[in-house]
Design an enzyme around this catalytic site. Sequence first.
Site, PDB file in Angstrom:
ATOM      1  N   TRP A 132      -6.227   0.407  -2.717  1.00 41.12           N
ATOM      2  CA  TRP A 132      -7.389   1.069  -3.344  1.00 41.12           C
ATOM      3  C   TRP A 132      -7.611   2.272  -2.485  1.00 41.12           C
ATOM      4  O   TRP A 132      -8.707   2.932  -2.863  1.00 41.12           O
ATOM      5  CB  TRP A 132      -8.288   0.004  -3.083  1.00 41.12           C
ATOM      6  CG  TRP A 132      -8.324  -0.537  -1.566  1.00 41.12           C
ATOM      7  CD1 TRP A 132      -7.685  -1.830  -1.451  1.00 41.12           C
ATOM      8  CD2 TRP A 132      -8.899  -0.199  -0.541  1.00 41.12           C
ATOM      9  NE1 TRP A 132      -7.914  -2.302  -0.130  1.00 41.12           N
ATOM     10  CE2 TRP A 132      -8.690  -1.126   0.531  1.00 41.12           C
ATOM     11  CE3 TRP A 132      -9.419   0.913  -0.028  1.00 41.12           C
ATOM     12  CZ2 TRP A 132      -8.857  -1.001   1.747  1.00 41.12           C
ATOM     13  CZ3 TRP A 132     -10.077   1.291   0.990  1.00 41.12           C
ATOM     14  CH2 TRP A 132      -9.518   0.255   2.274  1.00 41.12           C
ATOM     15  N   PRO A 157      -3.360  -1.664 -10.564  1.00 46.26           N
ATOM     16  CA  PRO A 157      -4.167  -0.731  -9.492  1.00 46.26           C
ATOM     17  C   PRO A 157      -4.579  -2.103  -8.513  1.00 46.26           C
ATOM     18  O   PRO A 157      -4.895  -3.340  -9.111  1.00 46.26           O
ATOM     19  CB  PRO A 157      -5.433  -0.363 -10.198  1.00 46.26           C
ATOM     20  CG  PRO A 157      -5.380  -0.877 -11.661  1.00 46.26           C
ATOM     21  CD  PRO A 157      -4.007  -1.319 -11.859  1.00 46.26           C
ATOM     22  N   GLY A 207       0.637  -1.061   0.206  1.00 46.05           N
ATOM     23  CA  GLY A 207      -0.295  -2.184   0.344  1.00 46.05           C
ATOM     24  C   GLY A 207      -0.083  -2.483   1.817  1.00 46.05           C
ATOM     25  O   GLY A 207       0.691  -1.696   2.703  1.00 46.05           O
ATOM     26  N   SER A 208      -0.382  -3.596   2.177  1.00 37.67           N
ATOM     27  CA  SER A 208      -0.251  -4.257   3.672  1.00 37.67           C
ATOM     28  C   SER A 208       0.992  -4.883   4.101  1.00 37.67           C
ATOM     29  O   SER A 208       1.861  -5.224   2.996  1.00 37.67           O
ATOM     30  CB  SER A 208      -1.176  -5.267   4.004  1.00 37.67           C
ATOM     31  OG  SER A 208      -1.044  -6.314   3.134  1.00 37.67           O
ATOM     32  N   GLU A 229       5.505   0.811   0.815  1.00 44.31           N
ATOM     33  CA  GLU A 229       4.721   1.680   1.557  1.00 44.31           C
ATOM     34  C   GLU A 229       3.654   0.893   2.095  1.00 44.31           C
ATOM     35  O   GLU A 229       2.752   0.753   1.445  1.00 44.31           O
ATOM     36  CB  GLU A 229       4.275   2.943   0.597  1.00 44.31           C
ATOM     37  CG  GLU A 229       5.367   3.653   0.102  1.00 44.31           C
ATOM     38  CD  GLU A 229       5.102   5.292  -0.210  1.00 44.31           C
ATOM     39  OE1 GLU A 229       5.927   5.812  -0.395  1.00 44.31           O
ATOM     40  OE2 GLU A 229       3.897   5.474  -0.046  1.00 44.31           O
ATOM     41  N   LEU A 230       3.795   0.665   3.494  1.00 38.15           N
ATOM     42  CA  LEU A 230       2.995  -0.414   4.056  1.00 38.15           C
ATOM     43  C   LEU A 230       2.024   0.432   5.288  1.00 38.15           C
ATOM     44  O   LEU A 230       1.866   1.673   5.176  1.00 38.15           O
ATOM     45  CB  LEU A 230       3.811  -1.321   4.753  1.00 38.15           C
ATOM     46  CG  LEU A 230       4.752  -1.827   3.691  1.00 38.15           C
ATOM     47  CD1 LEU A 230       5.697  -2.844   4.429  1.00 38.15           C
ATOM     48  CD2 LEU A 230       4.386  -2.508   2.652  1.00 38.15           C
ATOM     49  N   CYS A 263      -3.438   5.164   5.531  1.00 34.02           N
ATOM     50  CA  CYS A 263      -2.429   4.599   5.997  1.00 34.02           C
ATOM     51  C   CYS A 263      -1.906   5.659   7.125  1.00 34.02           C
ATOM     52  O   CYS A 263      -1.452   5.282   8.027  1.00 34.02           O
ATOM     53  CB  CYS A 263      -1.480   4.375   4.935  1.00 34.02           C
ATOM     54  SG  CYS A 263      -1.146   6.077   4.018  1.00 34.02           S
TER      55      CYS A 263
HETATM   56  P1  NAD Z   1      -3.075  -5.343   0.212  1.00 34.05           P
HETATM   57  O1  NAD Z   1      -1.611  -5.761   0.469  1.00 34.05           O
HETATM   58  O2  NAD Z   1      -4.037  -6.325   0.357  1.00 34.05           O
HETATM   59  O3  NAD Z   1      -3.047  -5.216  -1.508  1.00 34.05           O
HETATM   60  C1  NAD Z   1      -2.027  -4.262  -2.041  1.00 34.05           C
HETATM   61  C2  NAD Z   1      -1.789  -4.607  -3.637  1.00 34.05           C
HETATM   62  O4  NAD Z   1      -1.161  -5.985  -3.731  1.00 34.05           O
HETATM   63  C3  NAD Z   1      -3.240  -4.673  -4.357  1.00 34.05           C
HETATM   64  O5  NAD Z   1      -3.070  -4.432  -5.576  1.00 34.05           O
HETATM   65  C4  NAD Z   1      -3.134  -6.372  -4.335  1.00 34.05           C
HETATM   66  O6  NAD Z   1      -3.897  -6.948  -5.406  1.00 34.05           O
HETATM   67  C5  NAD Z   1      -1.706  -6.954  -4.526  1.00 34.05           C
HETATM   68  N1  NAD Z   1      -1.442  -8.077  -4.108  1.00 34.05           N
HETATM   69  C6  NAD Z   1      -1.968  -8.801  -3.204  1.00 34.05           C
HETATM   70  N2  NAD Z   1      -1.188  -9.987  -3.080  1.00 34.05           N
HETATM   71  C7  NAD Z   1      -0.257 -10.001  -3.861  1.00 34.05           C
HETATM   72  C8  NAD Z   1       0.901 -10.822  -3.939  1.00 34.05           C
HETATM   73  N3  NAD Z   1       0.869 -12.193  -3.365  1.00 34.05           N
HETATM   74  N4  NAD Z   1       1.869 -10.471  -4.874  1.00 34.05           N
HETATM   75  C9  NAD Z   1       2.050  -9.388  -5.554  1.00 34.05           C
HETATM   76  N5  NAD Z   1       0.831  -8.302  -5.309  1.00 34.05           N
HETATM   77  C10 NAD Z   1      -0.091  -8.799  -4.373  1.00 34.05           C
HETATM   78  O7  NAD Z   1      -3.296  -3.924   0.662  1.00 34.05           O
HETATM   79  P2  NAD Z   1      -4.873  -3.119   0.370  1.00 34.05           P
HETATM   80  O8  NAD Z   1      -5.683  -3.716   1.281  1.00 34.05           O
HETATM   81  O9  NAD Z   1      -4.848  -2.792  -1.048  1.00 34.05           O
HETATM   82  O10 NAD Z   1      -4.052  -1.624   1.063  1.00 34.05           O
HETATM   83  C11 NAD Z   1      -4.322  -1.366   2.655  1.00 34.05           C
HETATM   84  C12 NAD Z   1      -2.958  -1.288   2.962  1.00 34.05           C
HETATM   85  O11 NAD Z   1      -2.300  -0.271   2.337  1.00 34.05           O
HETATM   86  C13 NAD Z   1      -3.100  -0.824   4.436  1.00 34.05           C
HETATM   87  O12 NAD Z   1      -2.235  -1.518   5.332  1.00 34.05           O
HETATM   88  C14 NAD Z   1      -2.476   0.503   4.396  1.00 34.05           C
HETATM   89  O13 NAD Z   1      -2.030   1.275   5.424  1.00 34.05           O
HETATM   90  C15 NAD Z   1      -1.757   0.680   3.267  1.00 34.05           C
HETATM   91  N6  NAD Z   1      -1.071   1.711   2.765  1.00 34.05           N
HETATM   92  C16 NAD Z   1      -0.103   2.389   3.023  1.00 34.05           C
HETATM   93  C17 NAD Z   1       0.105   3.701   2.285  1.00 34.05           C
HETATM   94  C18 NAD Z   1       1.425   4.235   2.477  1.00 34.05           C
HETATM   95  O14 NAD Z   1       1.803   5.347   2.035  1.00 34.05           O
HETATM   96  N7  NAD Z   1       2.386   4.009   3.456  1.00 34.05           N
HETATM   97  C19 NAD Z   1      -0.700   4.047   1.459  1.00 34.05           C
HETATM   98  C20 NAD Z   1      -1.834   3.472   1.305  1.00 34.05           C
HETATM   99  C21 NAD Z   1      -2.314   2.363   1.918  1.00 34.05           C
END
Ligand code: NAD
Length: 457
Positions: A132, A157, A207-208, A229-230, A263
Amino acid sequence: MNQLAIHNPATGALITQVAADDPVSVATKAAAARAAQPVWARVPIADRAACIQRFRAKVVEDLEALAAIMTTETGKPIQMSRNELNGFLGRVDFFLQQAVASTATETVFAEGGMTEQIEHVPLGVVANISAWNYPWFVGGNVFVPALLTGNAVLYKPSEYATMTGQAIARLLHAAGVPQDVFILIVGAGDVGAALQAQHIDGLFFTGSHATGARIAQALGPRMVKLQLELGGKDPTYVCDDADPKLAAESLADGAMYNTGQSCCSVERIYVHEKIHDAFVASFVQTVRGFKVGDPAAKDTYIGAITRAPQLDVLEAQVADAKTKGATLLCGGTRLPGPGNWFAPTVFNNVNHGMDLMREESFGPIIGIQKVSSDEETVRLMNDTRYGLTAGVYTPDEARARAILSQIRSGSVYWNCCDRVSPRLPWSGYGDSGVGVTLSTYGIQTFTRPKAWHLRKA
Ligand code: NAD
């Protein structure tokens, strides 16, 4: 059908409820994408590019409304929402300029009647599970090149950026991308899990680390192409020959931009002891000047924390740092609600025994550690499970290069930070993920290199 409630993180108010997907609807959508993809792959790339060009024009037309949507649902300050959308346009331009050349069939050998060629064929149906914090950037890094190269995209998303996802889908369809070639999947983690269970040819996740690791574990035996991409814990070193005031102003922005929810936010700062005190004074002064408040106001710099649970993480890092002897220079607490607010927070006298210097903060909080040599700092910078970005501030390019060449990091910065370029590959070491977006690598990654061995009879 399930409902997804969308709240404004700056006020806590319910904005709307939208219909969410469930495992049955996700399977139906995945089957529709599977049927539509071969037809899209046969559309000439020039026509696919024309759709993306029309989409770009629609983003320009609607830019103010799109920025307002993003600010309302994520709490991102409005000027930063505009910046993201304008930056997104630059990324689209890069992909449009490079898509044909970077996926053209290559003849790599032709002799004695034998020809060898590499053809870049689309992966097929790709799932994009997104974050997000920069929904246009991280979503667009996937769906733009994936569509240009002939893939169908199932785009989920983040549940915290759903209205932006709806806007993206509406504009892509209005621009001529067929309904079943780009399909929006709405919901939270359970819906993401249902999506990953479908018959897909690639999964591109942002995501995370915790979620990425769960997805990797589930997909491993299925041999589906996976990009993750974490997170990061990005370090910067300010050398003794740097200008402390200029470095402090630049790094305060690098640490706090987007309310620290990037990130590639600067998450750890190491400052040479010779200029440490001057740097810290300028840094705190700069942070105190950041206007905290209504994300819709044009001069706001620090907005809301998008996800309420992150407030607990920030509070725990503050408590841990204080207990272990760090000095709190400003902030350190939640701000009164409604909504999710945290004061811009600066510590010094920190060390690697503290969570603040080890775990991703993802908020407006930073630790500054005093160091006494380049060797010591290289060791500290590499003392992390992540490796997304790292930087050095010094007028001496040779010194910066010598230091940065020793750092395990996907991107390195000399006298700059928190910067992403569409022309350069975006990737990470260690727990920051696997795979590449952006650059020509980030176009080719949506294709499979098919080897042609051709002998004239
Ligand atoms: P998150 O991992 O909570 O969620 C990311 C996505 O995964 C969301 O769409 C969520 O609904 C989905 N999701 C959650 N549980 C799931 C599951 N069990 N199976 C499949 N999908 C699932 O992360 P967030 O809070 O949205 O984003 C923040 C993180 O993203 C931070 O760690 C940040 O550093 C990272 N990030 C990395 C980059 C990069 O380019 N490396 C860019 C932006 C954000």
